[in-house]
Design a protein around this motif. Structure first.
Motif, PDB file in Angstrom:
ATOM      1  N   LEU A  69       0.822  -1.216   0.000  1.00  0.00           N
ATOM      2  CA  LEU A  69       0.000   0.000   0.000  1.00  0.00           C
ATOM      3  C   LEU A  69       0.853   1.261   0.000  1.00  0.00           C
ATOM      4  O   LEU A  69       0.619   2.183  -0.782  1.00  0.00           O
ATOM      5  CB  LEU A  69      -0.928   0.001   1.218  1.00  0.00           C
ATOM      6  CG  LEU A  69      -1.901   1.182   1.305  1.00  0.00           C
ATOM      7  CD1 LEU A  69      -2.975   1.081   0.220  1.00  0.00           C
ATOM      8  CD2 LEU A  69      -2.551   1.250   2.688  1.00  0.00           C
TER       9      LEU A  69
ATOM     10  N   TRP B 287       0.549   6.127  -3.782  1.00  0.00           N
ATOM     11  CA  TRP B 287      -0.397   5.024  -3.676  1.00  0.00           C
ATOM     12  C   TRP B 287      -0.231   4.058  -4.853  1.00  0.00           C
ATOM     13  O   TRP B 287       0.288   4.443  -5.914  1.00  0.00           O
ATOM     14  CB  TRP B 287      -1.828   5.556  -3.642  1.00  0.00           C
ATOM     15  CG  TRP B 287      -2.163   6.423  -2.473  1.00  0.00           C
ATOM     16  CD1 TRP B 287      -2.585   7.714  -2.504  1.00  0.00           C
ATOM     17  CD2 TRP B 287      -2.126   6.059  -1.081  1.00  0.00           C
ATOM     18  NE1 TRP B 287      -2.821   8.180  -1.222  1.00  0.00           N
ATOM     19  CE2 TRP B 287      -2.541   7.188  -0.334  1.00  0.00           C
ATOM     20  CE3 TRP B 287      -1.771   4.897  -0.393  1.00  0.00           C
ATOM     21  CZ2 TRP B 287      -2.627   7.193   1.059  1.00  0.00           C
ATOM     22  CZ3 TRP B 287      -1.856   4.898   0.999  1.00  0.00           C
ATOM     23  CH2 TRP B 287      -2.277   6.020   1.713  1.00  0.00           C
TER      24      TRP B 287
ATOM     25  N   ASP C 213      -4.561  -2.378  -8.576  1.00  0.00           N
ATOM     26  CA  ASP C 213      -4.977  -3.231  -7.465  1.00  0.00           C
ATOM     27  C   ASP C 213      -3.937  -4.332  -7.257  1.00  0.00           C
ATOM     28  O   ASP C 213      -3.367  -4.855  -8.217  1.00  0.00           O
ATOM     29  CB  ASP C 213      -6.339  -3.863  -7.753  1.00  0.00           C
ATOM     30  CG  ASP C 213      -7.441  -2.829  -7.864  1.00  0.00           C
ATOM     31  OD1 ASP C 213      -7.252  -1.705  -7.369  1.00  0.00           O
ATOM     32  OD2 ASP C 213      -8.490  -3.153  -8.465  1.00  0.00           O
TER      33      ASP C 213
ATOM     34  N   ARG D 265      -8.634  -6.146   3.286  1.00  0.00           N
ATOM     35  CA  ARG D 265      -8.395  -5.201   2.191  1.00  0.00           C
ATOM     36  C   ARG D 265      -8.028  -3.841   2.784  1.00  0.00           C
ATOM     37  O   ARG D 265      -8.679  -3.349   3.702  1.00  0.00           O
ATOM     38  CB  ARG D 265      -9.616  -5.090   1.291  1.00  0.00           C
ATOM     39  CG  ARG D 265      -9.406  -4.121   0.119  1.00  0.00           C
ATOM     40  CD  ARG D 265     -10.510  -4.249  -0.916  1.00  0.00           C
ATOM     41  NE  ARG D 265     -10.367  -5.499  -1.675  1.00  0.00           N
ATOM     42  CZ  ARG D 265     -11.251  -5.927  -2.567  1.00  0.00           C
ATOM     43  NH1 ARG D 265     -12.352  -5.224  -2.798  1.00  0.00           N
ATOM     44  NH2 ARG D 265     -11.049  -7.059  -3.221  1.00  0.00           N
ATOM     45  N   TYR D 266      -6.987  -3.226   2.220  1.00  0.00           N
ATOM     46  CA  TYR D 266      -6.545  -1.887   2.610  1.00  0.00           C
ATOM     47  C   TYR D 266      -6.801  -0.920   1.455  1.00  0.00           C
ATOM     48  O   TYR D 266      -6.430  -1.204   0.308  1.00  0.00           O
ATOM     49  CB  TYR D 266      -5.050  -1.861   2.920  1.00  0.00           C
ATOM     50  CG  TYR D 266      -4.622  -2.593   4.170  1.00  0.00           C
ATOM     51  CD1 TYR D 266      -5.538  -3.059   5.096  1.00  0.00           C
ATOM     52  CD2 TYR D 266      -3.263  -2.807   4.410  1.00  0.00           C
ATOM     53  CE1 TYR D 266      -5.129  -3.726   6.240  1.00  0.00           C
ATOM     54  CE2 TYR D 266      -2.831  -3.463   5.546  1.00  0.00           C
ATOM     55  CZ  TYR D 266      -3.765  -3.927   6.462  1.00  0.00           C
ATOM     56  OH  TYR D 266      -3.347  -4.587   7.585  1.00  0.00           O
ATOM     57  N   TYR D 267      -7.419   0.227   1.775  1.00  0.00           N
ATOM     58  CA  TYR D 267      -7.643   1.286   0.797  1.00  0.00           C
ATOM     59  C   TYR D 267      -6.831   2.521   1.178  1.00  0.00           C
ATOM     60  O   TYR D 267      -6.686   2.833   2.364  1.00  0.00           O
ATOM     61  CB  TYR D 267      -9.121   1.698   0.781  1.00  0.00           C
ATOM     62  CG  TYR D 267     -10.093   0.657   0.299  1.00  0.00           C
ATOM     63  CD1 TYR D 267     -10.506   0.612  -1.036  1.00  0.00           C
ATOM     64  CD2 TYR D 267     -10.634  -0.272   1.185  1.00  0.00           C
ATOM     65  CE1 TYR D 267     -11.434  -0.324  -1.473  1.00  0.00           C
ATOM     66  CE2 TYR D 267     -11.559  -1.214   0.760  1.00  0.00           C
ATOM     67  CZ  TYR D 267     -11.953  -1.228  -0.569  1.00  0.00           C
ATOM     68  OH  TYR D 267     -12.865  -2.164  -0.993  1.00  0.00           O
TER      69      TYR D 267
ATOM     70  N   LYS E 131      -5.132   5.033   6.214  1.00  0.00           N
ATOM     71  CA  LYS E 131      -5.675   3.946   5.401  1.00  0.00           C
ATOM     72  C   LYS E 131      -7.041   3.558   5.948  1.00  0.00           C
ATOM     73  O   LYS E 131      -7.386   3.854   7.108  1.00  0.00           O
ATOM     74  CB  LYS E 131      -4.747   2.732   5.375  1.00  0.00           C
ATOM     75  CG  LYS E 131      -4.652   1.957   6.691  1.00  0.00           C
ATOM     76  CD  LYS E 131      -3.630   0.834   6.562  1.00  0.00           C
ATOM     77  CE  LYS E 131      -3.483   0.097   7.892  1.00  0.00           C
ATOM     78  NZ  LYS E 131      -2.333  -0.807   7.907  1.00  0.00           N
TER      79      LYS E 131
ATOM     80  N   PHE F 263     -13.445   4.627  -1.999  1.00  0.00           N
ATOM     81  CA  PHE F 263     -13.740   3.444  -2.812  1.00  0.00           C
ATOM     82  C   PHE F 263     -13.776   3.669  -4.315  1.00  0.00           C
ATOM     83  O   PHE F 263     -13.738   2.703  -5.071  1.00  0.00           O
ATOM     84  CB  PHE F 263     -15.076   2.838  -2.371  1.00  0.00           C
ATOM     85  CG  PHE F 263     -15.124   2.458  -0.921  1.00  0.00           C
ATOM     86  CD1 PHE F 263     -14.198   1.573  -0.392  1.00  0.00           C
ATOM     87  CD2 PHE F 263     -16.098   2.979  -0.076  1.00  0.00           C
ATOM     88  CE1 PHE F 263     -14.241   1.223   0.940  1.00  0.00           C
ATOM     89  CE2 PHE F 263     -16.147   2.629   1.271  1.00  0.00           C
ATOM     90  CZ  PHE F 263     -15.219   1.748   1.779  1.00  0.00           C
TER      91      PHE F 263
ATOM     92  N   THR G  89      -9.674   4.534  -6.671  1.00  0.00           N
ATOM     93  CA  THR G  89      -8.451   4.226  -5.937  1.00  0.00           C
ATOM     94  C   THR G  89      -8.082   2.762  -6.168  1.00  0.00           C
ATOM     95  O   THR G  89      -8.929   1.938  -6.520  1.00  0.00           O
ATOM     96  CB  THR G  89      -8.625   4.469  -4.428  1.00  0.00           C
ATOM     97  OG1 THR G  89      -9.688   3.638  -3.934  1.00  0.00           O
ATOM     98  CG2 THR G  89      -8.944   5.922  -4.140  1.00  0.00           C
ATOM     99  N   HIS G  90      -6.838   2.442  -5.932  1.00  0.00           N
ATOM    100  CA  HIS G  90      -6.367   1.065  -6.052  1.00  0.00           C
ATOM    101  C   HIS G  90      -6.077   0.518  -4.661  1.00  0.00           C
ATOM    102  O   HIS G  90      -5.399   1.159  -3.861  1.00  0.00           O
ATOM    103  CB  HIS G  90      -5.123   1.003  -6.929  1.00  0.00           C
ATOM    104  CG  HIS G  90      -5.378   1.388  -8.349  1.00  0.00           C
ATOM    105  ND1 HIS G  90      -6.087   0.586  -9.214  1.00  0.00           N
ATOM    106  CD2 HIS G  90      -5.040   2.504  -9.044  1.00  0.00           C
ATOM    107  CE1 HIS G  90      -6.170   1.174 -10.394  1.00  0.00           C
ATOM    108  NE2 HIS G  90      -5.544   2.341 -10.323  1.00  0.00           N
ATOM    109  N   PHE G  91      -6.603  -0.645  -4.391  1.00  0.00           N
ATOM    110  CA  PHE G  91      -6.522  -1.227  -3.058  1.00  0.00           C
ATOM    111  C   PHE G  91      -5.584  -2.423  -3.039  1.00  0.00           C
ATOM    112  O   PHE G  91      -5.151  -2.927  -4.074  1.00  0.00           O
ATOM    113  CB  PHE G  91      -7.922  -1.635  -2.576  1.00  0.00           C
ATOM    114  CG  PHE G  91      -8.706  -2.425  -3.577  1.00  0.00           C
ATOM    115  CD1 PHE G  91      -8.424  -3.762  -3.821  1.00  0.00           C
ATOM    116  CD2 PHE G  91      -9.737  -1.826  -4.293  1.00  0.00           C
ATOM    117  CE1 PHE G  91      -9.147  -4.508  -4.746  1.00  0.00           C
ATOM    118  CE2 PHE G  91     -10.475  -2.555  -5.222  1.00  0.00           C
ATOM    119  CZ  PHE G  91     -10.177  -3.891  -5.451  1.00  0.00           C
TER     120      PHE G  91
ATOM    121  N   THR H 196      -5.509  -6.271  -1.482  1.00  0.00           N
ATOM    122  CA  THR H 196      -6.286  -7.355  -0.889  1.00  0.00           C
ATOM    123  C   THR H 196      -5.342  -8.412  -0.351  1.00  0.00           C
ATOM    124  O   THR H 196      -4.363  -8.770  -1.000  1.00  0.00           O
ATOM    125  CB  THR H 196      -7.229  -7.987  -1.929  1.00  0.00           C
ATOM    126  OG1 THR H 196      -8.075  -6.971  -2.472  1.00  0.00           O
ATOM    127  CG2 THR H 196      -8.083  -9.085  -1.292  1.00  0.00           C
TER     128      THR H 196
END
Length: 455
Positions: A182, A260, A264, A281-283, A341, A439, A442-444, A446
């Motif tokens: 992340l 960031w 994903d 999952r981290y955003y 985050k 949400f 953005t790219h998260f 997992t």
């Protein structure tokens, strides 16, 4: 004695329990006292904050240093946390290992903790013993004596701590990889405890250099909460801390910006020690400090509505209605100087598949983005957060921690004191805007933790 030395490396389930107690992330920052604290500065640059609480003749005494794991020199990760251990070694006045024993003999408790952005030390003790702990803390601020005889064995202690808390914890290993994915090259992407290969090379001169550079009064904040007034504390602060000369210039942080992920990412970790699968999952998210003033509390409200408890969106949908999850939680981690985050954590029902669980989480997030939140959900979430802030006032240590953490991560005294009012002002439109910021676009990262052979 248990020390709160490495909170960020605890398995997430343990972190959830700490959050619920208001000790670390999220709601811990919503704390406010009935009367505004009083602040002043000493001539040597040390800041002082007094939080009166006269219900019992007890005080919590804390010294916060504006240096943490994110401030370490490249190649010397783990030094901030390692040095926290070394502060319990001796001075000319206090023999090695005696600091905590003296506090205990006087009926008190002491502890310490390291964060990415700060390091702090505290004692909870009877008011009439406050001068004692102030004298002791001031003594080790300037007179700590370190030799290889103290430093090298303690380095082994830290390495063992790393083995216990990280290497022996599949969940912690997964979280380490997810944070790295992340935050990338930013220091938040590495564990507070540091890299094993670098810790093993730290020596006495590294520790002394760190001490001389950062443990200076102009890089410290004194917070005292409890049965004391500013008029009572000021002469004590001047006597014990005000006489310490600056021995280093003010610390100016130079950190890379957080970049960031550009896509994903998915991290799958298999481990024979795992019995049941876990999904996380981290955003990307702004921190309290980097968000707009009116925006900062909204992320807490969003986390509460989405996955804050048994009445939350995710729990009702995944556990109660669909039966695909045994547990689910969302949280917002905003207590950072740089970026924060937003996370979601879920356990599948026994024998359940993670892909079905992930799909269900994504459907609920999409539904929230499409329909927004209801008046009932909003009021319930705000009530929970504000009540948490009010209840936390019963703990002196929580009060002192909340103000200290906030001040060390970019908030002002007014921001912290008025947090419940700012939460109460959050609207449904605010929550929807925050959800879109987290949400959409953005790219998260997992994470999947699975039983099986080592990965």
């Amino acid at each position: 004695m248990l020390r709160l030395r490495y909170l960020a490396a605890l398995p997430f389930v343990a972190l959830v329990l700490i959050v619920a107690l208001g000790l670390v992330f999220g709601r811990g920052n919503t704390l406010a006292t009935g009367a505004a604290p009083i602040s002043f500065a000493l001539e040597n640059g040390m800041n002082v904050l007094v939080i009166p609480d006269h219900r019992a003749p007890v005080v919590t005494h804390m010294v916060w240093y504006e240096v943490g794991a994110a401030d370490e020199t490249p190649g010397k990760t783990g030094l901030a946390h390692f040095f926290e251990h070394l502060m319990f070694k001796g001075t000319e006045k206090i023999a090695p290992g005696q600091f905590s024993r003296i506090v205990a003999r006087n009926g008190g408790q002491d502890n310490a903790f390291t964060h990415y952005d700060f390091t702090a030390y505290f004692q909870v003790i009877a008011k009439d013993r406050l001068p004692l702990v102030m004298e002791m803390e001031a003594d080790r601020m300037i007179n700590l004596e370190l030799t290889d005889a103290e430093v090298l064995p303690e380095r082994d202690v830290v390495l063992e701590e790393l083995r216990m808390r990280i290497e022996n914890s599949p969940s912690a290993l997964l979280q380490s990889e997810m944070n790295a994915a992340l935050y990338g090259g930013h220091p938040y992407g590495r564990d507070i405890i540091g890299h094993k290969s670098e810790i093993s090379q730290l020596g006495t001169e590294d520790a002394l250099d760190f001490y001389r550079r950062f443990y200076t009064p102009n890089n410290a904040t004194l917070i005292v909460a409890g049965d004391i007034t500013a008029d009572e504390l000021k002469p004590l602060a001047e006597r014990y801390y005000g006489s310490i000369a600056r021995r280093a210039p003010n610390f100016v942080r130079e950190r890379p910006s957080v970049e960031w992920p550009g896509e994903d990412k998915r991290i799958v970790r298999r481990d024979p020690r795992v019995n049941e699968a876990t999904w996380m999952r981290y955003y990307p998210a702004p921190s309290y400090a980097s968000a707009r003033e009116e925006e900062a509390p909204v992320f807490d409200v969003l986390a509460e509505i989405l996955g804050g408890g048994t009445t939350s969106r995710l729990y009702r949908a995944l556990v109660v209605e669909q039966g695909v999850a045994a547990g689910v939680q969302s949280w917002y981690e905003g207590s950072r100087l740089d970026e924060g985050k937003f996370g979601i954590y879920a356990l599948p029902r026994a024998g359940g598949a993670l892909d079905a669980l992930e799909k269900a989480v994504e459907q609920e997030v999409a539904r929230l983005l499409e329909t927004g939140v209801t008046d009932e959900e909003l009021e319930r979430a705000k009530t929970v957060i504000v009540a948490s802030a009010v209840y936390a006032r019963d703990s002196q240590r929580s009060m002192a921690y909340a103000y200290g953490e906030g001040l060390m991560t970019g908030l002002g005294v007014e921001d912290i004191h008025e947090w419940p009012e700012r939460v109460a002002a959050v609207t449904k439109d605010d929550v929807l805007a925050a959800a879109k910021k987290i949400f959409e676009g953005t790219h998260f990262v997992t994470g999947e933790l699975l039983p099986g052979e080592d990965s």
